[in-house]
Design a protein around this motif. Structure first.
Motif, PDB file in Angstrom:
ATOM      1  N   GLY A  67      29.814 -16.570  68.712  1.00 27.56           N
ATOM      2  CA  GLY A  67      30.863 -16.551  69.725  1.00 27.56           C
ATOM      3  C   GLY A  67      31.710 -15.298  69.778  1.00 27.56           C
ATOM      4  O   GLY A  67      32.720 -15.258  70.480  1.00 27.56           O
ATOM      5  N   MET A  68      31.306 -14.263  69.070  1.00 24.70           N
ATOM      6  CA  MET A  68      32.111 -13.041  69.033  1.00 24.70           C
ATOM      7  C   MET A  68      31.764 -12.052  70.150  1.00 24.70           C
ATOM      8  O   MET A  68      32.470 -11.082  70.369  1.00 24.70           O
ATOM      9  CB  MET A  68      31.971 -12.345  67.672  1.00 24.70           C
ATOM     10  CG  MET A  68      32.577 -13.129  66.534  1.00 24.70           C
ATOM     11  SD  MET A  68      34.348 -13.423  66.782  1.00 24.70           S
ATOM     12  CE  MET A  68      34.844 -13.847  65.116  1.00 24.70           C
ATOM     13  N   GLY A  69      30.641 -12.280  70.843  1.00 25.86           N
ATOM     14  CA  GLY A  69      30.275 -11.378  71.934  1.00 25.86           C
ATOM     15  C   GLY A  69      29.216 -10.360  71.553  1.00 25.86           C
ATOM     16  O   GLY A  69      29.086  -9.319  72.197  1.00 25.86           O
ATOM     17  N   LYS A  70      28.433 -10.674  70.538  1.00 25.45           N
ATOM     18  CA  LYS A  70      27.437  -9.726  70.040  1.00 25.45           C
ATOM     19  C   LYS A  70      26.347  -9.425  71.057  1.00 25.45           C
ATOM     20  O   LYS A  70      25.966  -8.271  71.247  1.00 25.45           O
ATOM     21  CB  LYS A  70      26.828 -10.255  68.737  1.00 25.45           C
ATOM     22  CG  LYS A  70      25.867  -9.296  68.068  1.00 25.45           C
ATOM     23  CD  LYS A  70      25.307  -9.884  66.796  1.00 25.45           C
ATOM     24  CE  LYS A  70      24.635 -11.212  67.018  1.00 25.45           C
ATOM     25  NZ  LYS A  70      23.566 -11.205  68.043  1.00 25.45           N
ATOM     26  N   SER A  71      25.850 -10.447  71.738  1.00 27.70           N
ATOM     27  CA  SER A  71      24.775 -10.233  72.713  1.00 27.70           C
ATOM     28  C   SER A  71      25.247  -9.359  73.872  1.00 27.70           C
ATOM     29  O   SER A  71      24.526  -8.467  74.319  1.00 27.70           O
ATOM     30  CB  SER A  71      24.261 -11.568  73.244  1.00 27.70           C
ATOM     31  OG  SER A  71      23.698 -12.308  72.184  1.00 27.70           O
ATOM     32  N   THR A  72      26.457  -9.611  74.342  1.00 25.85           N
ATOM     33  CA  THR A  72      27.028  -8.795  75.421  1.00 25.85           C
ATOM     34  C   THR A  72      27.173  -7.349  74.955  1.00 25.85           C
ATOM     35  O   THR A  72      26.851  -6.411  75.688  1.00 25.85           O
ATOM     36  CB  THR A  72      28.405  -9.364  75.848  1.00 25.85           C
ATOM     37  OG1 THR A  72      28.214 -10.701  76.287  1.00 25.85           O
ATOM     38  CG2 THR A  72      29.039  -8.533  76.941  1.00 25.85           C
ATOM     39  N   THR A  73      27.622  -7.172  73.723  1.00 28.79           N
ATOM     40  CA  THR A  73      27.807  -5.831  73.171  1.00 28.79           C
ATOM     41  C   THR A  73      26.467  -5.124  72.994  1.00 28.79           C
ATOM     42  O   THR A  73      26.349  -3.929  73.290  1.00 28.79           O
ATOM     43  CB  THR A  73      28.581  -5.910  71.831  1.00 28.79           C
ATOM     44  OG1 THR A  73      29.798  -6.626  72.049  1.00 28.79           O
ATOM     45  CG2 THR A  73      28.887  -4.529  71.287  1.00 28.79           C
ATOM     46  N   ALA A  74      25.451  -5.853  72.555  1.00 25.40           N
ATOM     47  CA  ALA A  74      24.112  -5.264  72.426  1.00 25.40           C
ATOM     48  C   ALA A  74      23.646  -4.750  73.784  1.00 25.40           C
ATOM     49  O   ALA A  74      23.059  -3.664  73.892  1.00 25.40           O
ATOM     50  CB  ALA A  74      23.131  -6.297  71.879  1.00 25.40           C
ATOM     51  N   GLY A  75      23.937  -5.524  74.832  1.00 25.77           N
ATOM     52  CA  GLY A  75      23.592  -5.111  76.184  1.00 25.77           C
ATOM     53  C   GLY A  75      24.293  -3.820  76.592  1.00 25.77           C
ATOM     54  O   GLY A  75      23.738  -3.012  77.350  1.00 25.77           O
TER      55      GLY A  75
END
Length: 194
Positions: free
Chosen positions: A11-19
């Motif tokens: 829930g920290m936003g890792k996938s969005t950040t990877a993008g």
């Protein structure tokens, strides 16, 4: 070539950040995507052998597999022992491919970087973070997520505070997309200058 490990608790936003790294032209190896691919190919017979009834029509049924392992520490550990080496091998191939190409920076998106001793595989570590109340709100808004599931997941993860202490870079995703994007650009700049 620099290998940057990107991690963060649920829930920290890792996938969005990877993008965001990908949008800036940095190749990213996504461990979760690698698992999805394995569950439709190489890992199917392995998982079915150890967790009978979890494969349907030549694919691992994630819902059935979750029923077999969630809340069962021993079963979950067994699954991780089967799958993690396959994901690691896929990531190693990704890194070697980019090393041969002369790529200056790649990202390994590894949700359990600290929990699986993945730190030896990367040169630098970026941790994605947000305040606990933001994290909780994000995770509990996910379909099928319960308070109990959330607590079990958190209990298995290295605490956010510890991750931040061990990181070379910290990206706070609670301030919005643009500040996170700026942090990503700053990291890329620092790691590729010279």
């Amino acid at each position: 070539m620099i290998v940057l490990g990107l991690t963060g608790s649920i829930g920290m936003g890792k996938s969005t950040t990877a993008g965001m790294f990908e949008a800036e032209g940095v190749p990213v190896h996504d461990s979760d995507a690698a698992v999805h691919k394995l569950y439709e190919g190489e890992a199917v017979p392995i998982v079915e052998e150890h967790f009978p009834g979890t494969a349907i029509a030549g694919k691992v049924d994630r819902a059935r597999l979750a029923e077999a392992v969630v809340g069962n520490r021993e079963a979950l550990s067994k699954l991780e022992r089967l799958i993690h080496p396959l994901v690691r091998r896929d990531a190693d191939r990704f890194v070697e491919d980019h090393r041969r190409r002369g790529t200056p920076l790649v990202v390994l998106d590894i949700p359990l970087l600290f929990e699986t001793d993945g730190t030896s595989r990367v040169d630098k570590i970026a941790v994605v973070t947000a305040p606990a109340h933001v994290q909780r709100e994000r995770v509990l808004s996910r379909p099928g997520m319960t308070e109990e599931k959330y607590e079990k997941i958190l209990a298995r993860q290295v605490p956010d505070e510890e991750k931040r202490k061990r990181a070379d870079f910290v990206i706070d995703t609670s301030r919005g997309l643009e500040p996170a994007r700026e942090a990503v650009r700053d990291i890329i700049s620092q790691l590729t200058k010279g």
